[in-house]
Design an enzyme around this catalytic site. Structure first.
Site, PDB file in Angstrom:
ATOM      1  CG  ASP A  99      -0.267  -0.478   2.472  1.00  0.00           C
ATOM      2  OD1 ASP A  99       0.780   0.117   2.795  1.00  0.00           O
ATOM      3  OD2 ASP A  99      -0.744  -1.434   3.131  1.00  0.00           O
ATOM      4  CG  ASP A 168       0.595   2.492 -15.024  1.00  0.00           C
ATOM      5  OD1 ASP A 168       0.160   2.727 -16.162  1.00  0.00           O
ATOM      6  OD2 ASP A 168       1.301   1.503 -14.745  1.00  0.00           O
ATOM      7  CG  ASP A 269      -1.708   0.303 -19.376  1.00  0.00           C
ATOM      8  OD1 ASP A 269      -0.795  -0.483 -19.100  1.00  0.00           O
ATOM      9  OD2 ASP A 269      -2.857  -0.072 -19.699  1.00  0.00           O
ATOM     10  CD  GLU A 329       2.520  -1.491 -21.803  1.00  0.00           C
ATOM     11  OE1 GLU A 329       1.378  -1.021 -21.906  1.00  0.00           O
ATOM     12  OE2 GLU A 329       2.727  -2.678 -21.520  1.00  0.00           O
ATOM     13  CG  HIS A 388       3.674  -4.732 -14.402  1.00  0.00           C
ATOM     14  ND1 HIS A 388       4.192  -3.554 -14.907  1.00  0.00           N
ATOM     15  CD2 HIS A 388       2.446  -4.861 -14.941  1.00  0.00           C
ATOM     16  CE1 HIS A 388       3.299  -3.007 -15.708  1.00  0.00           C
ATOM     17  NE2 HIS A 388       2.232  -3.783 -15.746  1.00  0.00           N
ATOM     18  CG  ASP A 389       2.870  -6.342 -18.284  1.00  0.00           C
ATOM     19  OD1 ASP A 389       2.047  -6.732 -17.428  1.00  0.00           O
ATOM     20  OD2 ASP A 389       2.832  -5.217 -18.811  1.00  0.00           O
TER      21      ASP A 389
HETATM   22  C1  GLC Z   1      -0.324  -2.988 -19.943  1.00  0.00           C
HETATM   23  C2  GLC Z   1       0.048  -3.344 -18.529  1.00  0.00           C
HETATM   24  C3  GLC Z   1      -0.457  -4.718 -18.224  1.00  0.00           C
HETATM   25  C4  GLC Z   1      -1.975  -4.713 -18.374  1.00  0.00           C
HETATM   26  C5  GLC Z   1      -2.366  -4.226 -19.764  1.00  0.00           C
HETATM   27  C6  GLC Z   1      -3.831  -3.928 -19.839  1.00  0.00           C
HETATM   28  O1  GLC Z   1       0.296  -3.803 -20.859  1.00  0.00           O
HETATM   29  O2  GLC Z   1       1.426  -3.224 -18.353  1.00  0.00           O
HETATM   30  O3  GLC Z   1      -0.091  -5.146 -16.946  1.00  0.00           O
HETATM   31  O4  GLC Z   1      -2.487  -5.997 -18.152  1.00  0.00           O
HETATM   32  O5  GLC Z   1      -1.725  -3.030 -20.094  1.00  0.00           O
HETATM   33  O6  GLC Z   1      -4.123  -2.762 -19.110  1.00  0.00           O
HETATM   34 CA    CA Z   2      -1.961  -3.350   2.978  1.00  0.00          CA
END
Ligand code: GLC
Ligand code: CA
Length: 613
Positions: A99, A168, A269, A329, A388-389
């Site tokens: 958090d 983001d 994103d 991205e 994270h992907d």
């Molecule tokens: C971007 C994010 C990913 C998400 C996708 C849809 O690629 O990095 O984690 O699932 O967008 O929002």
């Molecule tokens: Ca927490």
């Protein structure tokens, strides 16, 4: 080229690798998940304090609060960015989910590491189908992460620490629970109907053959109004209609709302999926099926459409009023595509991410070719090795035996290149991928759908490893995602005690970035361009030069460096940083032998001739 788009948002490493003509596919990419870990070499010693002091004694070149430095560099070119996946960074209240208060409690750590800006993955109210990438309110904080007041506090604390905050911005789609979509789906005549993409089917079939990036058709039938709506990702993530000026204006206003609150920029994103062909032309079908069993298609009519540039210009117009930065991205197949995101007049993204690097195999010649191409474009590069992907960089570039050494090599390279780096949390301690072993344990919906070919992204989103205490000291409760067993050795507390740890290597590199003018300001000059094993280059500015030499092979390499043609004296160097103890006091680089995977960085003096000139 067509197959390039198939997995871009899931495991893009494989996609990018297979696509670019000048990029060799990764030999590692198919086996990265099976790799075991390599024990970190540990040498406990009292030099820890010393290295830490050296690392932070020279804050002169740290990211500035004024927008441009004396040489005209905007703040984000000085900065080191760090991605935080908020669920997994630090849990302050024991509910097992990271958090904002948790992040605030670790700003000291980030400052000491040498980070200047954090990008926090979405923390807005969300039903969490895609773990926050399905936003139901763009101007608030999800309760699980805290409150707007917590955000403001974090922001103030960040200011005190010299750490800017980047949010983001999920621009392509909202959650299906967002009031806009609830209104939109209520009736064909609702105010917000045209905020999303609604179409009639063709007989009993969807409007065309478009496939969702997360499996299944990209069209969802909606009984109430007997039409389909379009979603590039999950059905719970309906795409916004960016052709509608009301959508665009509202989204621009949202960025302004956050800038006024003090946010220093946005990571945009899925920005390459913003537009799709209004004529709904079918995408070309390719041979074979993907991990979800859908036919492979080239997302030609739903991805990378030129209309995006108009939106980027407008977003930039707003950002410029606040000296804010826009990070993209941007999954691209080549440098020319990447370059377009800066805008023909440099009026679009300041920082489109070079995600191609994540798909390259660990190889001196492959990296050299890519770096050359990026530098030749003349733009300011934005290097990223993990997020994270995609599978964690430790596994992805690693060879299964020397992963720790390779992790240090990757850092030595991308943190000394010309450009701005964006780190991924945990990369600095050598965190490893930890994919679920059983389908029933998978949390990321694409992993359930695509099992076992696609195991989802849980593996790269595990809790930050702070110490060897239970749950890696991430939470007092039960962490939402499994903490990998390797946390017992790979964790912040242990690595702080070990001068040879990956963490110390990162700290020292980041300190150099902030103290060696040539490293942020200097041009990039490739050396020994035919060497297939050793990547060597200079960073050269008016007054000084830094040389970086990295043996990317498992065998010792003899390197001959002729620096006189660059006006430099190879016999007058000062070693700044090296993994090889025999080189620590070296004062000459005309000929050196590098141990397997050794990295060497030194300041080089001018040659006498050039000094006389
Ligand atoms: C971007 C994010 C990913 C998400 C996708 C849809 O690629 O990095 O984690 O699932 O967008 O929002
Ligand atoms: Ca927490």
């Amino acid at each position: 080229m067509a197959a390039c788009f198939l997995r871009e948002y899931t495991r893009p490493v494989r996609r990018a690798a297979a696509c670019s003509a000048n990029i060799e596919p990764s030999r590692n990419s198919d086996v990265i998940l099976e790799r075991g870990d390599t024990p970190l070499r540990r040498y406990f010693s009292s030099t820890v304090l010393l290295t830490t002091l050296v690392a932070f004694a020279c804050p002169g070149l740290r990211a500035q609060s004024k927008s441009k430095d004396d040489r005209g560099h905007p703040w984000y070119q000085h900065a080191v960015f760090y991605e935080i996946y908020p669920r997994s960074f630090m849990d302050s209240n024991g509910d097992g989910i990271g958090d904002l208060k948790g992040i605030a409690s670790r700003l000291n750590y980030l400052k000491a590491l040498g980070v200047d800006a954090i990008w926090i993955a979405p923390c807005f109210p969300s039903p969490q189908v895609d773990f926050g990438y399905d936003v139901s309110d763009y101007e608030n904080i999800d309760k699980m992460y805290g409150t707007l007041a917590d955000f403001d506090k974090l922001q103030r604390l960040g200011k005190k620490h010299g750490i800017k905050i980047i949010l983001d911005f999920v621009v392509n789609h909202t959650s299906d629970q967002h009031p806009w979509f609830v209104d939109s789906r209520a009736s064909r005549t609702s105010n917000k109907r045209d905020w999303y993409i609604w179409r009639d089917g063709v007989g009993k079939n969807p409007p065309n053959n478009w496939i969702s990036n997360f499996g299944g058709p990209a069209w969802q039938w909606d009984e109430r109004t007997s039409q389909y709506y379009y979603h590039y990702f999950y059905p719970q993530q309906p795409d916004l209609n960016w052709h509608n000026p009301a959508v665009a204006d509202t989204m621009f206003g949202t960025t302004e709302w956050w800038y006024r609150r003090g946010v220093a920029g946005f990571r945009l994103d899925a920005v390459d999926a913003l537009f799709e062909d209004p004529n709904l032309t079918n995408d070309p079908v390719l041979p074979g099926v993907d991990a979800y069993g859908d036919p492979n298609v080239n997302h030609k009519y739903t991805h990378n459409l030129p209309e995006v540039h108009g939106v980027l210009k407008s977003l930039r117009g707003v950002a410029d009023k606040y000296d804010a930065v826009l990070i993209g991205e941007t999954w691209t197949d080549n440098v020319a595509q990447l370059r377009a995101y800066y805008g023909a007049d440099h009026d679009e993204l300041q920082m489109p991410m070079d995600l191609m690097l994540t798909g390259l195999k660990f190889s001196a010649s492959v990296f050299r070719a890519h770096i050359d191409a990026v530098n030749a474009s003349g733009e300011w590069p934005v290097f990223v090795i993990g997020n994270h992907d995609i599978v964690r960089s430790w596994n992805r570039y690693g060879d299964g035996t020397h992963n720790d050494e390779i992790a240090k090599d990757m850092a030595a390279m991308y943190l000394t290149l010309r450009g701005t780096p964006i780190m991924y949390y945990g990369e600095e301690i050598g965190m490893q991928n930890n994919d679920p072993q059983r389908r029933e344990d998978v949390k990321d919906p694409i992993g359930k759908l695509g099992w076992p070919k696609e195991k989802g992204r849980d593996g790269e989103r595990t809790p930050m490893q702070w110490s060897d205490a239970p749950n890696a000291a991430f939470s007092n409760g039960i962490p939402w995602n499994v903490v990998p067993e390797t946390y017992k050795t790979y964790n912040v507390a242990n690595e702080l005690k070990d001068p040879n740890s990956i963490l110390h290597w990162y700290k020292k590199l980041l300190a150099l970035r902030h103290t060696e003018a040539a490293l942020f300001d200097g041009s990039y000059v490739a050396l020994n361009e035919k060497d297939p094993n050793v990547l060597a280059y200079l960073r050269k500015s008016d007054g000084e030069a830094v040389i970086v030499v990295i043996n990317m092979s498992a065998t010792p390499q003899k390197v001959m460096l002729d620096l006189s043609s660059h006006g430099l004296n190879a016999d007058s160097v000062k070693t700044l940083l090296t993994t090889q103890s025999s080189l620590r006091n070296s004062s000459a680089v005309a000929q050196i032998t590098l141990e397997p995977f050794a990295a060497y960085i030194a300041r080089v003096g001018k040659s006498r001739d050039s000094a006389h000139r």
